[in-house]
Scaffold this active site. Structure first.
Site, PDB file in Angstrom:
ATOM      1  CG  ASN A   1      47.240   3.781 -12.774  1.00 12.03           C
ATOM      2  OD1 ASN A   1      46.289   3.662 -13.548  1.00 12.03           O
ATOM      3  ND2 ASN A   1      47.093   3.914 -11.473  1.00 12.03           N
ATOM      4  CD  GLU A   2      45.032   6.976 -10.150  1.00 11.89           C
ATOM      5  OE1 GLU A   2      45.655   6.652  -9.129  1.00 11.89           O
ATOM      6  OE2 GLU A   2      43.795   6.915 -10.232  1.00 11.89           O
TER       7      GLU A   2
ATOM      8  NE  ARG B   1      48.802   2.572  -6.784  1.00 10.73           N
ATOM      9  CZ  ARG B   1      47.487   2.588  -7.034  1.00 10.73           C
ATOM     10  NH1 ARG B   1      46.815   1.466  -7.162  1.00 10.73           N
ATOM     11  NH2 ARG B   1      46.858   3.714  -7.180  1.00 10.73           N
TER      12      ARG B   1
ATOM     13  CD  GLU C   1      43.724  -0.782  -4.979  1.00 14.54           C
ATOM     14  OE1 GLU C   1      43.738  -1.405  -6.055  1.00 14.54           O
ATOM     15  OE2 GLU C   1      43.829   0.451  -4.899  1.00 14.54           O
TER      16      GLU C   1
ATOM     17  CD  GLU D   1      41.542   3.481 -12.234  1.00 14.28           C
ATOM     18  OE1 GLU D   1      41.288   3.788 -11.057  1.00 14.28           O
ATOM     19  OE2 GLU D   1      42.682   3.181 -12.620  1.00 14.28           O
TER      20      GLU D   1
ATOM     21  CG  PHE E   1      37.809  -6.674   1.701  1.00 15.50           C
ATOM     22  CD1 PHE E   1      36.872  -7.686   1.502  1.00 15.50           C
ATOM     23  CD2 PHE E   1      38.811  -6.873   2.636  1.00 15.50           C
ATOM     24  CE1 PHE E   1      36.933  -8.866   2.239  1.00 15.50           C
ATOM     25  CE2 PHE E   1      38.876  -8.046   3.373  1.00 15.50           C
ATOM     26  CZ  PHE E   1      37.939  -9.048   3.175  1.00 15.50           C
ATOM     27  CG  HIS E   2      38.666  -1.361  -4.991  1.00 14.08           C
ATOM     28  ND1 HIS E   2      37.772  -1.233  -6.018  1.00 14.08           N
ATOM     29  CD2 HIS E   2      39.181  -0.132  -4.789  1.00 14.08           C
ATOM     30  CE1 HIS E   2      37.753   0.019  -6.422  1.00 14.08           C
ATOM     31  NE2 HIS E   2      38.594   0.714  -5.692  1.00 14.08           N
TER      32      HIS E   2
END
Ligand code: GAL
Length: 671
Positions: A161-162, A123, A349, A299, A351-352
């Site tokens: 985003n960020e 991303r 992500e 978040e 397993f986030h």
């Protein structure tokens, strides 16, 4: 702190859609089949979720081909959320351009310092300075604003985003004040000037610093592009972009915050007790960027996230999520949102952690979420509510300076041990442990509302900043300055006559020489303080000596010479630290400095955090017990979690929280 008028119409608008603490998370309906989406609504209601952040990385789903849109899934998601009473923070998806964009505009892909053009596959694959990227981002922003501006579920715009992508490619090549009279760097043509890609030997620090400023400005320009559009199409809908605190630093947060209606942050604290201190640090930063007004935790994670350095994901201990949540709320957040609502089955992500884990609602994590949602629904005073003035009062501030951070990232400072963030965290944590709530202050802002201002590691100080510090002390302010601060001007030109020259006269000292210490080398100062990392040949010019170096100091330092000083200047006082002091020693020195400034620290058992948060009608006194045993605190008022009155000694169980409603804020500013 950011100066702003209170209350702005956009902040007022926040109260209308959600009168409770904002609770929910990042929601990606495009990843799931219908049956799961229906279950989501049911589970959201079980957990008292009232907010969902939608569309953060959905560009490819919304615009699968250039100019061809698919809104069906988003229309349905927004309608479904609306009928369930869930408000939507709608994101512009510009942090992740679709693959077709990169194919059509390879020149808009980011370039690394090694000159490698990155390809699609993750991303944030864009260059904020590329015209094609800016055009495409503006287009999708307008399309979304026009389509969803009137949707009754829309509570706020989440732009991008960020922000944080940096590109060293050709479209970013620019020039400014680089101090080029060194190593034959005088440029004679614009074509000779490049972004600071990897070069043969050590690059020019001023060039690096200027590139950081340039990148920050490019990102700011992208944010402004989107703000302009949503404000034109949907006036009155509040705007935000989420800051990634406190580890990312690709733009100046003060500049960004001034543009926004609401400051929001993403925060993923580290493991262990320092993680709790880090929560307070990030929350105090967020509140300061918000000008003291309420802000929003956009978040956090229900469990710990991937530790890229350690290569593992540790679990958050039971109860820690709740405890941390109350820290953010106590320090001014009007909500607790999570990344993410439902754990994804695929992607980077996979397993986030999430509010609904892979194993489903029959899980410790979902039960903790459900209990937290129900509990927060019972404390509406912690919501945005229009509050005039500051949500948390503080008389102490730490300078937060992007230039200093970027400057300490350039190589060739006298010690590798002068990292910016740890220097600030040490000071903030020592205050936090002492029950002193600190704000952060813009180095170009007005410190006069504070009694005590702390300046750790602000290497580059401009003449106008120096004059502002002079005025602050002349007006009776107390200042604490750490080594290296003020040693250069804003272009990293070393100031002559003394190191820390911008503060030397004010502090009543002259720094003749830097004497950085070896890795692991500790010194014992005269009154027992343990010092490390750095020392200086420090001469007093009117200051009193608080602690002096001993025989274990580097040979250039005469035993008995000053290490820590205090200088009275009229009604002001300036403290100077020529060496690094940490932990209990720093806490002790800061307690002395805080008391000197006439600031009363709350008297608390070790490991208990205390904040007074103002509300519309009065204030909440919030105690958070970070220890593993019950602690006793003193409080009088209504316990809002148990709905009982308390008066005098109150026990707070291990890891628990006590919130007591009091009539007015007992803390006030001297000025
Ligand atoms: C945040 C980001 C989210 C997600 C999360 C993982 O920084 O905004 O999209 O990647 O980190 O912890």
């Amino acid at each position: 702190m950011v100066e702003r008028e209170t209350p702005t119409p956009a902040i007022e608008a926040l109260r209308r859609p959600i009168s409770h603490v904002w609770f929910g998370g990042d929601y990606n309906p495009e990843q799931w089949p219908e049956a799961v989406l229906l279950e989501d609504i049911d589970l959201m209601q079980q957990a008292a979720v009232n907010t969902a952040t939608v569309g953060v990385f959905s560009w490819a789903a919304l615009e699968p081909q250039p100019g061809e849109y698919d809104f069906g899934w988003l229309d349905a998601a927004l309608d479904r959320l609306h009928s369930a009473g869930v408000k939507v923070i709608l994101a512009t998806p510009t942090a992740s351009p679709p693959p077709w964009f990169s194919r059509l505009h390879p020149e808009a892909l980011p370039v690394t310092p090694d000159g490698v053009r990155l390809i699609h596959g993750s991303r944030d694959t864009y260059n904020p300075a590329a015209p094609a990227y800016r055009d495409a981002a503006r287009r999708i922003t307008r399309v979304l604003a026009e389509r969803y501006g009137d949707h009754p579920a829309l509570a706020m715009w989440h732009l991008h985003n960020e922000y944080g992508t940096v590109s060293y490619g050709p479209v970013t090549d620019v020039a400014a004040t680089w101090n080029t009279a060194f190593w034959s760097q005088v440029y004679s043509s614009w074509e000779d000037i490049h972004a600071p890609q990897r070069t043969q030997y050590i690059p020019n620090p001023a060039h690096l610093l200027d590139f950081k400023r340039f990148s920050s400005d490019m990102l700011l320009r992208c944010l402004r592009d989107q703000l302009e559009i949503v404000r034109e199409v949907t006036p009155g809908v509040p705007t935000t972009t989420n800051f990634m605190l406190p580890t990312w630093h690709h733009y100046d947060e003060w500049d960004f915050a001034r543009e926004l209606d609401v400051v929001t942050i993403d925060h993923y604290p580290e493991d262990g007790p320092s993680g709790d201190a880090q929560v307070a640090f990030a929350a105090d930063l967020a509140r300061s960027f918000a000008g003291g007004r309420p802000w929003l935790l956009m978040e956090q994670a229900t469990s710990l996230v991937y530790d890229y350095a350690g290569g593992r994901m540790l679990a958050k201990a039971p109860g820690r999520m709740r405890r941390n949540t109350y820290q953010y709320l106590a320090r001014g957040s009007f909500g607790s949102l999570f990344f993410q609502w439902r754990a994804p089955r695929v992607g980077a992500e996979f397993f986030h952690s999430a509010m609904v884990p892979h194993v489903g609602p029959d899980s410790r994590i979902f039960r903790e979420i459900r209990d937290l949602g129900a509990e927060l629904a019972g404390v509406p005073e912690l919501s945005a509510g229009p509050i005039e003035g500051r949500v948390v009062e503080s008389r102490t501030a730490i300078v937060w300076d992007s230039t200093a951070w970027w400057a300490t990232e350039t190589r060739m400072l006298p010690s590798a041990d002068v990292a910016y963030l740890p220097a600030l965290r040490r000071v903030h944590e020592a205050l936090w442990r002492s029950g002193v709530t600190a704000d952060f202050v813009d180095p170009n802002g007005d410190p006069s509302q504070y009694d005590l201002v702390l300046v750790p590691s602000m290497i580059a100080v401009s003449d106008s900043q120096r004059e502002a510090f002079d005025r602050f002390v002349a007006n009776g302010g107390h200042l604490a300055v750490w080594y290296l601060s003020g040693s250069t001007d804003e272009h990293l030109r070393v100031r002559e006559g003394s190191y820390s020259a911008a503060f030397a006269e004010l502090a009543g000292v002259r720094v003749e020489e830097h004497a950085p210490l070896r890795d692991g080398q500790n010194l014992t100062l005269s009154e027992g303080t343990c010092a490390s990392a750095w020392s200086e040949v420090l001469h007093v010019r009117g200051a009193e000596v608080v602690a002096s170096y001993g025989a274990d100091a580097p040979a250039v330092i005469a035993p008995g010479s000053a290490a820590i000083t205090r200088n009275v200047r009229g009604s002001g006082v300036v403290h100077y630290f020529s060496t690094r002091v940490e932990g209990d020693d720093l806490q002790r020195h800061l307690a002395r400095i805080v008391a000197d400034a006439g600031i009363e620290a709350a008297v608390l058992p070790d490991g208990v955090e205390h904040v007074v948060r103002r509300t519309k009608t009065g204030a909440l006194r919030i105690f958070i017990n970070h220890t593993e045993r019950a602690q006793t605190v003193r409080a009088t008022g209504r316990n809002v979690l148990s709905n009982t009155d308390v008066d005098g000694d109150v026990a707070v169980a291990a890891g628990d929280v006590l919130i007591v409603r009091i009539e007015t804020s007992p803390e006030g500013s001297r000025k």
